[in-house]
Design a protein around this motif. Sequence first.
Motif, PDB file in Angstrom:
ATOM      1  N   VAL A   1       0.868  -1.181   0.000  1.00 47.82           N
ATOM      2  CA  VAL A   1       0.000   0.000   0.000  1.00 47.82           C
ATOM      3  C   VAL A   1       0.902   1.228   0.000  1.00 47.82           C
ATOM      4  O   VAL A   1       1.669   1.441   0.931  1.00 47.82           O
ATOM      5  N   LEU A   2       0.817   2.007  -1.071  1.00 46.27           N
ATOM      6  CA  LEU A   2       1.629   3.210  -1.203  1.00 46.27           C
ATOM      7  C   LEU A   2       0.905   4.438  -0.662  1.00 46.27           C
ATOM      8  O   LEU A   2       1.539   5.398  -0.226  1.00 46.27           O
ATOM      9  N   LYS A   3      -0.423   4.390  -0.718  1.00 42.60           N
ATOM     10  CA  LYS A   3      -1.216   5.528  -0.262  1.00 42.60           C
ATOM     11  C   LYS A   3      -2.614   5.024   0.077  1.00 42.60           C
ATOM     12  O   LYS A   3      -3.154   4.175  -0.615  1.00 42.60           O
ATOM     13  N   GLY A   4      -3.189   5.575   1.144  1.00 46.38           N
ATOM     14  CA  GLY A   4      -4.564   5.252   1.498  1.00 46.38           C
ATOM     15  C   GLY A   4      -4.692   4.556   2.834  1.00 46.38           C
ATOM     16  O   GLY A   4      -3.716   4.117   3.426  1.00 46.38           O
ATOM     17  N   GLU A   5      -5.930   4.482   3.282  1.00 46.70           N
ATOM     18  CA  GLU A   5      -6.255   3.869   4.568  1.00 46.70           C
ATOM     19  C   GLU A   5      -7.105   2.632   4.335  1.00 46.70           C
ATOM     20  O   GLU A   5      -7.863   2.559   3.371  1.00 46.70           O
ATOM     21  N   PHE A   6      -6.983   1.676   5.267  1.00 44.51           N
ATOM     22  CA  PHE A   6      -7.736   0.430   5.143  1.00 44.51           C
ATOM     23  C   PHE A   6      -7.938  -0.202   6.508  1.00 44.51           C
ATOM     24  O   PHE A   6      -7.191   0.072   7.446  1.00 44.51           O
ATOM     25  N   ALA A   7      -8.952  -1.048   6.595  1.00 46.40           N
ATOM     26  CA  ALA A   7      -9.164  -1.902   7.767  1.00 46.40           C
ATOM     27  C   ALA A   7      -8.545  -3.247   7.419  1.00 46.40           C
ATOM     28  O   ALA A   7      -8.600  -3.685   6.268  1.00 46.40           O
ATOM     29  N   SER A   8      -7.951  -3.885   8.400  1.00 46.04           N
ATOM     30  CA  SER A   8      -7.230  -5.129   8.149  1.00 46.04           C
ATOM     31  C   SER A   8      -7.752  -6.263   9.020  1.00 46.04           C
ATOM     32  O   SER A   8      -8.063  -6.058  10.191  1.00 46.04           O
ATOM     33  N   GLN A   9      -7.831  -7.443   8.437  1.00 46.07           N
ATOM     34  CA  GLN A   9      -8.133  -8.657   9.191  1.00 46.07           C
ATOM     35  C   GLN A   9      -6.812  -9.363   9.467  1.00 46.07           C
ATOM     36  O   GLN A   9      -5.804  -9.067   8.814  1.00 46.07           O
ATOM     37  N   PRO A  10      -6.777 -10.302  10.403  1.00 42.76           N
ATOM     38  CA  PRO A  10      -5.524 -11.010  10.704  1.00 42.76           C
ATOM     39  C   PRO A  10      -4.940 -11.684   9.457  1.00 42.76           C
ATOM     40  O   PRO A  10      -5.673 -12.184   8.608  1.00 42.76           O
ATOM     41  N   MET A  11      -3.607 -11.652   9.348  1.00 40.11           N
ATOM     42  CA  MET A  11      -2.891 -12.261   8.227  1.00 40.11           C
ATOM     43  C   MET A  11      -1.904 -13.289   8.759  1.00 40.11           C
ATOM     44  O   MET A  11      -1.322 -13.094   9.830  1.00 40.11           O
ATOM     45  N   SER A  12      -1.687 -14.348   8.008  1.00 37.07           N
ATOM     46  CA  SER A  12      -0.730 -15.380   8.383  1.00 37.07           C
ATOM     47  C   SER A  12       0.671 -14.782   8.467  1.00 37.07           C
ATOM     48  O   SER A  12       1.139 -14.157   7.520  1.00 37.07           O
ATOM     49  N   ARG A  13       1.335 -14.969   9.584  1.00 30.09           N
ATOM     50  CA  ARG A  13       2.707 -14.475   9.744  1.00 30.09           C
ATOM     51  C   ARG A  13       3.679 -15.304   8.898  1.00 30.09           C
ATOM     52  O   ARG A  13       4.820 -14.916   8.695  1.00 30.09           O
ATOM     53  N   GLN A  14       3.243 -16.430   8.378  1.00 31.74           N
ATOM     54  CA  GLN A  14       4.067 -17.185   7.435  1.00 31.74           C
ATOM     55  C   GLN A  14       4.110 -16.479   6.084  1.00 31.74           C
ATOM     56  O   GLN A  14       5.004 -16.709   5.287  1.00 31.74           O
ATOM     57  N   ARG A  15       3.133 -15.621   5.829  1.00 36.33           N
ATOM     58  CA  ARG A  15       3.042 -14.924   4.544  1.00 36.33           C
ATOM     59  C   ARG A  15       3.402 -13.445   4.642  1.00 36.33           C
ATOM     60  O   ARG A  15       3.972 -12.889   3.716  1.00 36.33           O
ATOM     61  N   ILE A  16       3.038 -12.801   5.751  1.00 34.11           N
ATOM     62  CA  ILE A  16       3.330 -11.375   5.969  1.00 34.11           C
ATOM     63  C   ILE A  16       3.908 -11.225   7.372  1.00 34.11           C
ATOM     64  O   ILE A  16       3.211 -11.443   8.363  1.00 34.11           O
ATOM     65  N   SER A  17       5.182 -10.851   7.441  1.00 30.32           N
ATOM     66  CA  SER A  17       5.811 -10.662   8.752  1.00 30.32           C
ATOM     67  C   SER A  17       5.363  -9.323   9.345  1.00 30.32           C
ATOM     68  O   SER A  17       4.837  -8.460   8.632  1.00 30.32           O
ATOM     69  N   LEU A  18       5.613  -9.146  10.626  1.00 32.72           N
ATOM     70  CA  LEU A  18       5.305  -7.863  11.267  1.00 32.72           C
ATOM     71  C   LEU A  18       6.097  -6.735  10.605  1.00 32.72           C
ATOM     72  O   LEU A  18       5.574  -5.640  10.405  1.00 32.72           O
ATOM     73  N   HIS A  19       7.350  -7.019  10.249  1.00 32.98           N
ATOM     74  CA  HIS A  19       8.202  -6.023   9.579  1.00 32.98           C
ATOM     75  C   HIS A  19       7.614  -5.632   8.218  1.00 32.98           C
ATOM     76  O   HIS A  19       7.544  -4.450   7.877  1.00 32.98           O
ATOM     77  N   GLU A  20       7.164  -6.614   7.445  1.00 32.50           N
ATOM     78  CA  GLU A  20       6.554  -6.335   6.138  1.00 32.50           C
ATOM     79  C   GLU A  20       5.266  -5.533   6.301  1.00 32.50           C
ATOM     80  O   GLU A  20       5.033  -4.552   5.582  1.00 32.50           O
ATOM     81  N   GLU A  21       4.442  -5.941   7.252  1.00 27.88           N
ATOM     82  CA  GLU A  21       3.174  -5.237   7.469  1.00 27.88           C
ATOM     83  C   GLU A  21       3.426  -3.781   7.863  1.00 27.88           C
ATOM     84  O   GLU A  21       2.747  -2.874   7.380  1.00 27.88           O
ATOM     85  N   ALA A  22       4.434  -3.556   8.703  1.00 31.37           N
ATOM     86  CA  ALA A  22       4.778  -2.187   9.100  1.00 31.37           C
ATOM     87  C   ALA A  22       5.255  -1.362   7.904  1.00 31.37           C
ATOM     88  O   ALA A  22       5.101  -0.144   7.883  1.00 31.37           O
TER      89      ALA A  22
END
Length: 121
Positions: A65-86
């Motif tokens: 996401v380069l721009k914009g706001e969103f609501a998020s549901q839980p994501m598998s940490r095997q696919r998206i790490s906390l660092h990536e999500e941040a």
Amino acid sequence: MIIAEKKAIPIERELSKYCIDIPSLGISFQSDGNTNLLRSMMMSRHSGIAIGCRGGGCGICRIRVLKGEFASQPMSRQRISLHEEAAGVVLACRITPLSAMVVEPMPLDPAKPSPYHKAIG
């Protein structure tokens, strides 16, 4: 297992339409405040984001996401790490736009193979 509660969506959010842009592919489509980004793309008959399990397990629909706001549901940490999500990397099937957005598809990390992709070699 985490179970998210579904909350009532304010009527103004239900009626909103947000423009989702994927500039690298020259694609734009509309999304409402009630439908996840991947499903909105599919409903608009575009194919800029890869489609897999549609439930957050395979990781194929990774985007930044380069721009914009969103609501998020839980994501598998095997696919998206906390660092990536941040850093704005999320799964399109697990976010719902709350504003206009600019996103870019992200390739799967080869170190985290998806059960939906066979190794080529």
